[in-house]
Structures are given as C-alpha cells and as structure tokens.
Design a protein around this motif. Structure first.
Motif, PDB file in Angstrom:
ATOM      1  N   ILE A  98      31.466  31.968  29.464  1.00 23.39           N
ATOM      2  CA  ILE A  98      32.011  32.791  30.550  1.00 23.39           C
ATOM      3  C   ILE A  98      33.337  32.219  31.026  1.00 23.39           C
ATOM      4  N   GLN A  99      34.263  33.116  31.341  1.00 18.66           N
ATOM      5  CA  GLN A  99      35.439  32.751  32.131  1.00 18.66           C
ATOM      6  C   GLN A  99      35.254  33.345  33.523  1.00 18.66           C
ATOM      7  N   GLN A 100      35.252  32.468  34.536  1.00 17.64           N
ATOM      8  CA  GLN A 100      35.158  32.942  35.905  1.00 17.64           C
ATOM      9  C   GLN A 100      36.440  33.687  36.282  1.00 17.64           C
ATOM     10  N   PRO A 101      36.405  34.493  37.343  1.00 19.20           N
ATOM     11  CA  PRO A 101      37.626  35.190  37.759  1.00 19.20           C
ATOM     12  C   PRO A 101      38.800  34.223  37.913  1.00 19.20           C
ATOM     13  N   ASN A 102      39.937  34.593  37.343  1.00 18.67           N
ATOM     14  CA  ASN A 102      41.111  33.720  37.323  1.00 18.67           C
ATOM     15  C   ASN A 102      41.838  33.814  38.667  1.00 18.67           C
ATOM     16  N   LEU A 103      41.178  33.245  39.672  1.00 19.78           N
ATOM     17  CA  LEU A 103      41.660  33.283  41.046  1.00 19.78           C
ATOM     18  C   LEU A 103      41.582  31.873  41.628  1.00 19.78           C
ATOM     19  N   SER A 104      42.169  31.717  42.776  1.00 21.70           N
ATOM     20  CA  SER A 104      42.120  30.434  43.479  1.00 21.70           C
ATOM     21  C   SER A 104      41.642  30.673  44.898  1.00 21.70           C
ATOM     22  N   THR A 105      41.551  29.606  45.669  1.00 21.27           N
ATOM     23  CA  THR A 105      41.169  29.766  47.073  1.00 21.27           C
ATOM     24  C   THR A 105      42.221  30.547  47.857  1.00 21.27           C
ATOM     25  N   ALA A 106      43.427  30.666  47.308  1.00 18.44           N
ATOM     26  CA  ALA A 106      44.479  31.416  48.000  1.00 18.44           C
ATOM     27  C   ALA A 106      44.285  32.921  47.893  1.00 18.44           C
ATOM     28  N   ASN A 107      43.701  33.396  46.777  1.00 15.07           N
ATOM     29  CA  ASN A 107      43.571  34.850  46.612  1.00 15.07           C
ATOM     30  C   ASN A 107      42.185  35.273  46.145  1.00 15.07           C
ATOM     31  N   GLY A 108      41.212  34.351  46.207  1.00 18.49           N
ATOM     32  CA  GLY A 108      39.868  34.675  45.713  1.00 18.49           C
ATOM     33  C   GLY A 108      38.801  34.746  46.777  1.00 18.49           C
ATOM     34  N   ALA A 109      39.195  34.742  48.073  1.00 22.78           N
ATOM     35  CA  ALA A 109      38.187  34.779  49.133  1.00 22.78           C
ATOM     36  C   ALA A 109      37.296  36.010  48.980  1.00 22.78           C
ATOM     37  N   GLY A 110      35.981  35.804  49.039  1.00 26.19           N
ATOM     38  CA  GLY A 110      35.025  36.902  48.950  1.00 26.19           C
ATOM     39  C   GLY A 110      34.475  37.147  47.571  1.00 26.19           C
ATOM     40  N   TYR A 111      35.105  36.597  46.522  1.00 30.12           N
ATOM     41  CA  TYR A 111      34.589  36.790  45.160  1.00 30.12           C
ATOM     42  C   TYR A 111      33.330  35.943  44.963  1.00 30.12           C
ATOM     43  N   TRP A 112      32.337  36.546  44.263  1.00 25.92           N
ATOM     44  CA  TRP A 112      31.040  35.892  44.082  1.00 25.92           C
ATOM     45  C   TRP A 112      30.505  36.227  42.679  1.00 25.92           C
ATOM     46  N   PRO A 113      31.037  35.577  41.625  1.00 24.63           N
ATOM     47  CA  PRO A 113      30.553  35.835  40.262  1.00 24.63           C
ATOM     48  C   PRO A 113      29.236  35.107  40.007  1.00 24.63           C
ATOM     49  N   ALA A 114      28.383  35.698  39.156  1.00 24.85           N
ATOM     50  CA  ALA A 114      27.087  35.076  38.898  1.00 24.85           C
ATOM     51  C   ALA A 114      26.534  35.456  37.530  1.00 24.85           C
ATOM     52  N   GLU A 168      13.441  33.297  40.631  1.00 25.71           N
ATOM     53  CA  GLU A 168      14.851  33.570  40.330  1.00 25.71           C
ATOM     54  C   GLU A 168      15.500  32.256  39.928  1.00 25.71           C
ATOM     55  N   VAL A 169      16.226  32.268  38.828  1.00 24.17           N
ATOM     56  CA  VAL A 169      16.959  31.088  38.364  1.00 24.17           C
ATOM     57  C   VAL A 169      18.434  31.455  38.299  1.00 24.17           C
ATOM     58  N   ASP A 170      19.242  30.847  39.128  1.00 27.79           N
ATOM     59  CA  ASP A 170      20.686  31.066  39.127  1.00 27.79           C
ATOM     60  C   ASP A 170      21.333  30.040  38.214  1.00 27.79           C
ATOM     61  N   ILE A 171      21.938  30.520  37.131  1.00 27.53           N
ATOM     62  CA  ILE A 171      22.523  29.638  36.121  1.00 27.53           C
ATOM     63  C   ILE A 171      23.965  29.281  36.476  1.00 27.53           C
ATOM     64  N   LEU A 172      24.707  30.267  36.969  1.00 28.85           N
ATOM     65  CA  LEU A 172      26.087  30.059  37.411  1.00 28.85           C
ATOM     66  C   LEU A 172      26.333  30.909  38.646  1.00 28.85           C
ATOM     67  N   GLU A 173      26.819  30.293  39.696  1.00 28.36           N
ATOM     68  CA  GLU A 173      27.407  30.999  40.827  1.00 28.36           C
ATOM     69  C   GLU A 173      28.644  30.231  41.272  1.00 28.36           C
ATOM     70  N   ASP A 174      29.659  30.973  41.679  1.00 28.10           N
ATOM     71  CA  ASP A 174      30.833  30.383  42.318  1.00 28.10           C
ATOM     72  C   ASP A 174      31.249  31.339  43.429  1.00 28.10           C
ATOM     73  N   ILE A 175      32.000  30.852  44.369  1.00 26.43           N
ATOM     74  CA  ILE A 175      32.474  31.714  45.453  1.00 26.43           C
ATOM     75  C   ILE A 175      33.906  31.326  45.829  1.00 26.43           C
ATOM     76  N   ASN A 176      34.670  32.360  46.227  1.00 26.58           N
ATOM     77  CA  ASN A 176      35.987  32.175  46.846  1.00 26.58           C
ATOM     78  C   ASN A 176      36.990  31.465  45.947  1.00 26.58           C
TER      79      ASN A 176
END
Length: 588
Positions: free
Chosen positions: A152-168, A187-195
């Motif tokens: 997986i490639q997570q959304p190509n964002l940073s804390t400057a423009n990724g607030a609110g993003y929640w990929p899983a 429930e087993v969460d394998i990958l989560e990231d935020i913001n």
C-alpha cells in the motif's frame, strides 16, 4: 444487492472507533496550514507481482488489481460499502460511493480509493471509497497460521494538508455478517494512519463496548509507530494470526519486520476465541474526519487537500496448516440436498477455492455429500463455513451411499473453522446439518478430507509415490520443484518451462505393480501426455496415452510395473508450462 447484503450492512461494525479513542491517551500535535484545498494527483508506480508465499505457507487467495484504467471492481470478488460515513459510528463525514471517481483500477496494477471534496465547507461535501471482500472465509485452522498482507501507498499528504484523512487496511470477523455484534465478533486493524502523520497503528478490538476485557472503545493496540516514506512509496503491511503456538498470537508487520505482538493470554479465553478463532473478511477504506483524526488535532480544515488516494498494489492471504496429507475430497463428485441458487452449487465445497461456497435452501435439515470414488481409511476432516454456518451437524460415512454411520457430531459450532480427527472407512462422506446459525441456509466454503486408500480397494492399491524422490525435465522457477508434486500437499505444485515436451518422474525405490495414477492439475494442464514406467529410469514403456486431456482431477486405471513412473507431456493446454499440484501412483 441481495437481502443478505442489505442486512449485512445494517449489522456491520462501527469499526475503528476504538483506535480513535486510544489516540486520546496520546499527545498529538500537528502543524496545519490555512491555505485553500488543492487536488492531489495519485503517484504512478510500476506494479509488483503478488509475492510467493513465505516458507511453509501456501497462497490461499490474492488480488493483483489488473483491471483496465478507470474501471470498477469485480463485484464477484469485492462489495462496495457505499453510504454515509456517519452510519459507521466513528464520526466520519464522507459519503462512500460506487463511482469510479472514488474507487477504481488505475490501469497500472493498483486499486485506488480517492477522497474528493466539493464546496467551501471543509466539514461537508466529501466523497470517498470503502470496499470489502465478498468472501469471509479467511482464517487460521486450529494448529495453523494465516497471514493477510497488502502492499500500500498511503495518501501522499503531510500534516500541512492531510488533516482529517483516515486510511485503513483491516478485517472484521465473519460472524458480524450474521448479526453477532461488534466488538465481540472481532476486528483486526492492520494499518491505520491519520492526518498525514507518516505513521501506523495496529489494533485488536474484542469483548464488549464500552469497557470489557479489551478496554473498548480503545482496543488493545500498538500505539503510534513511525512509518517513514509510507506516503511517497509502497510498503508491505501484514498481520499473522498464529494458532499453532501456545499461547496463540496476533503479530503485526511493516515491511516484514514484526513491530507488535499480542498474546491470547492478555484477555480471557472466551473473549479471544470469539474475536479471533474464526474467519474474517478484508476491508480497504479512506475515511474523512471522525474520532481518530480528531484526537490528533482534528480535521478536515480549510487546508485539507481534495484528491488524496489510498493506493493498493496487491492483497494476499497465505495459510500454513497442519500437514494431514492430500485432500482426497478435492475435485470429487459432490451433491447436496439443495442449493440456494446456481451460483452456489455443491461442487463449490470441494473445489479447493476458499472464495467459492455451497449454500443450501433456507430450511432444516440439509446435507452435502462427496463420493471419494473408492473406500478410504479416513483420519481427519476440516470444514470452513461461511458466516451462515450450521450450528449443529453430523459428519456421516458410508461404503455404499445408502447406509450411513455418524462419526462426528457438532452440536454448537461456535466458530466457522472446524478441524478434527476421524477413524472410519468409507467411500461416501456427508455433512448432515440439522440446525442453522442464521436465517439463511447452511453455507460451506470447503470440506476437506484426509486418509489413505484401503488396501486393494477398488483395484487401486496403496499410495506408493508420496514423499519419494521426484525429478523433472525443467522447473519454471525455484518455487515449483518436482518434489512439490509428491509431497501430499495440494497447495504446492510442480511447474515446468513453457515448452514441449516436458516430463515429471518419481522413483518408487523398488519395482511395483502399478494399478492407478491420479493427476491433480493446476490450470496449466496437458491435453496430450503419456504415463510411462521403467525398471532402470532409462528404457520406458507407455501404459497410458491421451491427446484429449481435460485437466482438473484425473484418476487413470492402468496396468504395468516398474520402479520409475513418469508423466511425459507432449502438448500443453495453455501458453504456460505443465503444472501439477499432485502426481500420485498407486499399486502393490
């Protein structure tokens, strides 16, 4: 959408709320700019092939996302979980859709989930994607291990423009689909990231909510772990459920490195069994907003970019199961008392494919029966049920298909994967189900049976080839050696070079009378081939020949003798090589 699909959505888990609440216990800072939203373009990368299974594992299922550019998903494999994010109970604000604006193949071997914003209010007007596998039979057998992995490639964002993003990338317990409530169903969460934080979290949710043995809504998790470069490139995320060790474990991996391990002893045995010791279905989603992003500074806001994507190169399920030998039920004639529809025939339960299933009419009792072709001394059975399992059934055997004996009974069936020893002699085996776990029919992904032919039964004799020395004219690569065809494991195979002729040969160690040869072909089979015998491995005699081979499982009655037996392939059915899961020689 079927009635079951509609009901499944109504009972589906609130999901991932617990991880968000876990984050409340962490200190979170984020530098958020106030520039206007921008559109993010998905990165283009060359796809990689689904990796060969790790040592000791076999590939159960995978998807390489090879669809044409801007096409939707195969709905035979995937289902869209479309609707308002508010229905998931996590505070999300996006609406997930079936549109190729939000969910699509990129034409470069990737699945893309894209979040889009319209309007001027950052807290409304978002659309995105959430998809899950139709199949929910992915789990570990008792004494086995399952590994679920994706690149997986997570959304190509940073804390400057990724607030609110929640990929899983995560999975839910199959019992959820028949109304067993979250989080008890697991429930087993394998990958989560935020913001856009370039990090990841791994979590198990279980027990009851709120509170309970798993501290819901929090779950038991890894906390935030660094994931450098995960926004700008593809990385491998995986989880293993290991039921072969004591205590049982769940292990989380990033790029092959184990970064978090959870032992079954960290909760009570019932909670663990209800949450973990069953099958799962797999989910990818790209949420916007909610409790988890809010715990790390909140969002989205005016600076949050529209068009961020979660890109998936492949997803794979690998299993390591106890070695009971060859599955003698696979490919054998299978019948049933009924079928829900033509999509779910009896043969699906013995085809070796964990994503196909038999499903009966919605009444009791029902049965599924397999004809093994001759009498076997049975020593083990495994059943992998769909969420709509039988809550009570008997395993019955017969030598004539008329008089039946019960050799195993299950009167509760709390989970959907059963594995048990047998001691019976039979040609016919049936699952006789008397009570259902849901309002739907009895639904079975796979019935696997293990044992050896009775001595001289049906003139076939004893299995002579298993575990003996095998050689071949060529191999496609080091993963598909000749030995794989005589190891008794229908998950490993020999595959030749892509040319004619090719051969596979087994040394029985001594001269034997040969009475039967069984061929279990992979999709790349032979239309033209001979079965040959030799006393010295040099001079060969043909005891069977065809130019009209059909592939699949073939059982050939032959008459000959020799120490060496070989398959001599002259014509391939495909552009690939000759490929055999199993090459079995019987005689005395």
């Amino acid at each position: 959408m079927s009635i079951r699909d509609k009901c499944a959505r109504l009972v589906r888990s609130p999901g991932r709320l617990a991880t968000g609440l876990l984050a409340l216990t962490l200190t979170a800072t984020s530098a958020i700019g106030m520039t206007a939203p921008t559109t993010v373009e998905a990165a283009v990368a060359q796809p990689s092939a689904v990796p060969a299974p790790p040592a000791g594992f076999t590939t159960t299922w995978s998807d390489d996302f090879t669809g044409a550019a801007n096409t939707g998903l195969d709905t035979g494999t995937w289902r869209y979980d479309a609707g308002p994010g508010s229905s998931f109970g996590t505070g999300e604000i996006e609406t997930t859709t079936t549109s190729t604006d939000n969910v699509y193949h990129d034409g470069n071997g990737h699945l893309v989930l894209r979040a889009l914003h319209s309007g001027s209010d950052p807290n409304s007007g978002w659309t995105s994607g959430r998809v899950e596998t139709q199949a929910d039979g992915f789990g570990a057998q008792p004494g086995g291990v399952v590994r679920i992995q994706a690149s997986i490639q997570q959304p190509n964002l940073s804390t400057a423009n990724g607030a609110g993003y929640w990929p899983a990338f995560w999975m839910l317990g199959a019992p959820l689909r028949i109304g067993v409530p979250w989080p008890g169903s697991g429930e087993v969460d394998i990958l989560e990231d935020i913001n856009g934080r370039s990090s990841l979290f791994g979590t198990l949710h279980c027990g009851v909510s709120p509170g309970g043995p798993c501290n819901e809504g929090t779950g038991i998790g890894s906390g935030e772990r660094a994931c450098g470069g995960c926004q700008t490139g593809y990385h491998t995320y995986a989880v293993e459920i290991d039921r072969s060790t004591s205590p049982e474990q769940i292990r989380w991996y990033l790029d092959g490195a184990n970064y978090f391990t959870l032992n079954s002893t960290q909760v009570d045995a019932t909670t663990w069994a209800n949450a973990v010791d069953h099958s799962f279905f797999i989910i990818f989603d790209l949420a916007i907003g909610g409790a988890f992003p809010a715990a790390f500074g909140g969002g989205p806001n005016a600076a949050t970019a529209s068009g961020g994507t979660l890109n998936v190169d492949y997803v794979a399920v690998y299993n390591k199961s106890p070695n009971y030998g060859a599955n003698i039920a696979q490919g054998k004639p299978t019948t049933a008392s009924s079928a829900e529809s033509a999509q779910f025939p009896a043969s699906n339960a013995t085809d070796g494919d964990i994503t196909t299933r038999w499903s009966s009419a919605f009444s009791d009792p029902q049965w599924l029966q397999v004809d093994l072709g001759q009498n076997y001394n049975l020593n083990h059975a495994t059943l992998t049920w769909e969420a709509a399992a039988a809550s009570a059934y008997q395993l019955q055997t017969s030598t004539d298909g008329a008089t039946w004996s019960t050799v195993y009974s299950n009167n509760n069936s709390p989970q959907d994967i059963q594995s048990f020893g047998l001691s019976a002699t039979a040609r016919y085996v049936r699952v006789y189900a008397t009570s259902r776990a849901s309002q739907w029919g009895d639904s079975l992904y796979e019935l696997a049976l293990y044992g050896s032919p009775t001595s001289g039964g049906g003139g076939s004799g004893s299995l002579l080839s298993q575990g003996k020395t095998a050689t071949a004219s060529s191999t496609e690569n080091g993963s598909f050696t000749a030995a794989n065809a005589v190891d008794g494991n229908t998950g490993t195979r020999w595959s030749s070079a892509f040319s004619d002729p090719q051969w596979l040969q087994v040394d029985l160690g001594a001269t034997h009378t040969i009475s039967r040869v069984d061929l279990n072909w992979e999709a790349a089979y032979a239309t033209g081939y001979q079965i040959q015998t030799s006393n010295d491995g040099t001079t060969w005699t043909s005891i069977y020949s065809t130019t009209a081979g059909t592939g699949g499982n073939q059982s050939l009655t032959v008459s000959g003798s020799g120490r060496y037996v070989r398959l001599y392939g002259t014509t391939r059915a495909t552009q690939y090589g000759y490929s055999l899961w199993e090459f079995q020689v019987y005689g005395s």
